[in-house]
Motif scaffolding. Sequence first.
Motif, PDB file in Angstrom:
ATOM      1  N   LYS A 131       0.684  -1.083  -0.060  1.00 44.84           N
ATOM      2  CA  LYS A 131       0.155   0.044   0.109  1.00 44.84           C
ATOM      3  C   LYS A 131       0.731   1.348   0.040  1.00 44.84           C
ATOM      4  O   LYS A 131       2.016   1.087   0.116  1.00 44.84           O
ATOM      5  CB  LYS A 131      -0.900  -0.002   1.191  1.00 44.84           C
ATOM      6  N   ILE A 132       0.324   2.446  -0.290  1.00 45.68           N
ATOM      7  CA  ILE A 132       1.164   3.572  -0.149  1.00 45.68           C
ATOM      8  C   ILE A 132       1.732   3.974   0.953  1.00 45.68           C
ATOM      9  O   ILE A 132       2.933   4.225   0.951  1.00 45.68           O
ATOM     10  CB  ILE A 132       0.339   4.609  -0.347  1.00 45.68           C
ATOM     11  N   ASP A 133       1.371   3.727   2.162  1.00 49.32           N
ATOM     12  CA  ASP A 133       2.009   4.058   3.315  1.00 49.32           C
ATOM     13  C   ASP A 133       2.269   2.844   4.294  1.00 49.32           C
ATOM     14  O   ASP A 133       3.055   2.973   5.222  1.00 49.32           O
ATOM     15  CB  ASP A 133       1.157   5.026   4.238  1.00 49.32           C
ATOM     16  N   ARG A 134       2.009   1.564   3.626  1.00 45.27           N
ATOM     17  CA  ARG A 134       2.405   0.391   4.728  1.00 45.27           C
ATOM     18  C   ARG A 134       2.550  -0.922   3.607  1.00 45.27           C
ATOM     19  O   ARG A 134       2.047  -0.779   2.683  1.00 45.27           O
ATOM     20  CB  ARG A 134       1.663   0.217   5.801  1.00 45.27           C
ATOM     21  N   THR A 135       3.217  -1.750   4.147  1.00 47.09           N
ATOM     22  CA  THR A 135       3.207  -3.160   3.705  1.00 47.09           C
ATOM     23  C   THR A 135       2.490  -4.016   4.684  1.00 47.09           C
ATOM     24  O   THR A 135       2.659  -3.996   5.685  1.00 47.09           O
ATOM     25  CB  THR A 135       4.526  -3.785   3.581  1.00 47.09           C
ATOM     26  N   VAL A 136       1.386  -4.883   4.193  1.00 42.90           N
ATOM     27  CA  VAL A 136       0.400  -5.706   4.674  1.00 42.90           C
ATOM     28  C   VAL A 136       0.784  -7.327   4.451  1.00 42.90           C
ATOM     29  O   VAL A 136       0.840  -7.536   3.287  1.00 42.90           O
ATOM     30  CB  VAL A 136      -1.060  -5.356   4.547  1.00 42.90           C
ATOM     31  N   VAL A 137       1.050  -8.034   5.505  1.00 44.15           N
ATOM     32  CA  VAL A 137       1.239  -9.148   5.345  1.00 44.15           C
ATOM     33  C   VAL A 137      -0.045 -10.155   5.918  1.00 44.15           C
ATOM     34  O   VAL A 137      -0.377  -9.939   7.080  1.00 44.15           O
ATOM     35  CB  VAL A 137       2.602  -9.854   6.109  1.00 44.15           C
ATOM     36  N   ASN A 138      -0.853 -10.737   4.777  1.00 47.67           N
ATOM     37  CA  ASN A 138      -2.005 -11.402   5.172  1.00 47.67           C
ATOM     38  C   ASN A 138      -1.590 -13.042   5.667  1.00 47.67           C
ATOM     39  O   ASN A 138      -1.297 -13.777   4.704  1.00 47.67           O
ATOM     40  CB  ASN A 138      -2.930 -11.428   3.846  1.00 47.67           C
ATOM     41  N   VAL A 139      -1.603 -13.035   6.713  1.00 51.24           N
ATOM     42  CA  VAL A 139      -1.141 -14.669   7.267  1.00 51.24           C
ATOM     43  C   VAL A 139      -1.934 -15.636   6.874  1.00 51.24           C
ATOM     44  O   VAL A 139      -1.606 -16.699   6.568  1.00 51.24           O
ATOM     45  CB  VAL A 139      -1.058 -14.548   8.987  1.00 51.24           C
ATOM     46  N   GLU A 140      -3.383 -15.199   6.719  1.00 41.60           N
ATOM     47  CA  GLU A 140      -4.476 -16.402   6.179  1.00 41.60           C
ATOM     48  C   GLU A 140      -3.952 -16.837   4.768  1.00 41.60           C
ATOM     49  O   GLU A 140      -4.482 -18.036   4.305  1.00 41.60           O
ATOM     50  CB  GLU A 140      -5.763 -16.073   6.478  1.00 41.60           C
ATOM     51  N   ALA A 141      -3.171 -16.168   4.077  1.00 39.75           N
ATOM     52  CA  ALA A 141      -2.957 -16.343   2.764  1.00 39.75           C
ATOM     53  C   ALA A 141      -1.678 -17.269   2.561  1.00 39.75           C
ATOM     54  O   ALA A 141      -1.568 -18.113   1.480  1.00 39.75           O
ATOM     55  CB  ALA A 141      -2.759 -15.200   1.963  1.00 39.75           C
TER      56      ALA A 141
END
Length: 154
Positions: A131-141
């Motif tokens: 994302k523009i301001d952050r990195t998201v780690v989706n654990v369920e994926a």
Amino acid sequence: MKKILSLLSFSLIISVVCLSQNILAKVSGHVIDGSAKTIESATITLLRAKDSSVAKITAADKTGNYVFENVEEGRYMVSISAVGHLKGYSETFEISATNATVSLKTVELIPVSKSLEAVSVVGKRPLIEQKIDRTVVNVEAAVTNVGTSALEVL
């Protein structure tokens, strides 16, 4: 002697050429569906009547017409198939010296409707989202995290 020999060989060649000529016929027809609409791009197969082996294959044009050219003499039938329709067959017909152009009756294909009982749409998020301001780690994926607890994932 040479003249007789050349005359015999010439007559032999002429007779072989005359006997080896095959009759090449033309087979045409039309295909429609149950509501008298034309079916374009239906697969038309010319089958030999004695063993149902494939002689030629073509597709119907936009108006539902099809043509097989340069067909050798013999007994044939036509098989017609299209997506969403039952397969249809023509009557058997014979191509001979007296019957070199065959025009078949219109073949009507019966539409088949299939309905699904249930549809389930499943969406999956990607493992890492930028994302523009952050990195998201989706654990369920992650595949390795299946059946683990939150504490084990951390």
